[in-house]
Design an enzyme around this catalytic site. Sequence first.
Site, PDB file in Angstrom:
ATOM      1  N   LYS A 131       0.970  -0.961   0.130  1.00 54.33           N
ATOM      2  CA  LYS A 131       0.374   0.048  -0.025  1.00 54.33           C
ATOM      3  C   LYS A 131       1.059   1.001   0.352  1.00 54.33           C
ATOM      4  O   LYS A 131       1.226   2.174   0.736  1.00 54.33           O
ATOM      5  CB  LYS A 131      -0.805   0.050   1.227  1.00 54.33           C
ATOM      6  CG  LYS A 131      -1.913  -1.068   1.009  1.00 54.33           C
ATOM      7  CD  LYS A 131      -3.295  -0.675   0.270  1.00 54.33           C
ATOM      8  CE  LYS A 131      -2.828  -1.585  -0.554  1.00 54.33           C
ATOM      9  NZ  LYS A 131      -3.688  -1.384  -2.192  1.00 54.33           N
ATOM     10  N   ASP A 191     -10.434  -0.237  -4.530  1.00 54.51           N
ATOM     11  CA  ASP A 191      -9.153   0.328  -5.031  1.00 54.51           C
ATOM     12  C   ASP A 191      -9.345   1.165  -6.478  1.00 54.51           C
ATOM     13  O   ASP A 191      -9.265   2.356  -5.987  1.00 54.51           O
ATOM     14  CB  ASP A 191      -7.804  -0.529  -5.512  1.00 54.51           C
ATOM     15  CG  ASP A 191      -7.072  -0.144  -6.369  1.00 54.51           C
ATOM     16  OD1 ASP A 191      -6.066   0.351  -5.502  1.00 54.51           O
ATOM     17  OD2 ASP A 191      -6.504   0.075  -8.013  1.00 54.51           O
ATOM     18  N   GLU A 195      -9.459   5.203  -6.257  1.00 59.55           N
ATOM     19  CA  GLU A 195      -9.208   6.150  -8.248  1.00 59.55           C
ATOM     20  C   GLU A 195      -9.906   6.993  -8.206  1.00 59.55           C
ATOM     21  O   GLU A 195      -9.605   8.121  -8.340  1.00 59.55           O
ATOM     22  CB  GLU A 195      -8.106   5.159  -8.346  1.00 59.55           C
ATOM     23  CG  GLU A 195      -6.953   4.988  -7.982  1.00 59.55           C
ATOM     24  CD  GLU A 195      -5.927   2.937  -8.735  1.00 59.55           C
ATOM     25  OE1 GLU A 195      -6.620   3.328 -10.049  1.00 59.55           O
ATOM     26  OE2 GLU A 195      -5.270   2.823  -8.256  1.00 59.55           O
TER      27      GLU A 195
END
Length: 307
Positions: A131, A191, A195
Amino acid sequence: MAKMYYEKDCDLNYLNGKKIAVIGYGSQGHAHALNLKDSGCEVCVGLREGSKNWAQAEAAGLTVKTVAEAAKWGDIVMMLINDEVQADVYKKDIAPYLEEGNALAFAHGFNIRYKQIVPPAGVDVFMAAPKGPGHTVRSTYVSGKGVPCLVAVEQNATGRAYEIALAYIAGIGGARAGIMETTFHDETETDLFGEQTVLCGGVVDQLNALCLGVPLQPFPTEADFTHLKICLSQSACFHYRFPPLYAIIHALQHSIDASIHVLLFNVDMFDTYGKHTCVYYILVLKEYWKSSVFEKMSVKNSHKIDF
């Protein structure tokens, strides 16, 4: 509550006798390959012929092969090339050489989650996902620390996939900081949300408001720009949860050139706003930076990602 693992839970001996092929030598690829090598693992890097990173990897003391050669050589094949090209590369250069008992590994679950890659039944499939950006994975390892990682197993053909995955993460330094168990499904969905909604939604819209929100004034004032940096800096405490945002915050605090180039990850801002919009922001903010009193604060030779 998610299950956590640390160094005491990981045994590097599960990598003994296993050859690890790291496909790609970009941000994550160089960090994984070098950290595994320094941890005593047998590693090679798989690159396309003519790659500009070939000489760089060799200069770092790594063995370099073509992707097909690396896949044929390796017992563990770690996919660290761009998500959008992984499926084609897998079908052409990796799938023909996978053997029963091999492992196919990823640092992001997209291609498995959406079945762009469907590995054969006799192969372990696991995720080892730091991460943090690759340079941090490398620098923290060198300093004796590590970056927190996610671990997931999609396919446990050998019955030892979790042990191998944890050993791999220990090899790149992640067990020093902590490993959280997840699934390919959950990692991919969270994720993409981070994003596409946060990084390409909220942060980009803040920049949009800054650049275009004042009528007849296309460039932000020093006060506006300073306020943006202060507001974003207050989010820094979340940087381990969302490293790309921290990267932008850090870059905004040091160099406007670096900050905008950090935004230009190929599957993030391009997919959302298109290349021409990205270039517009670069031109506007770079021009502003040149004429700004903040020019004196710029970091020399800041890293840039070409597009």
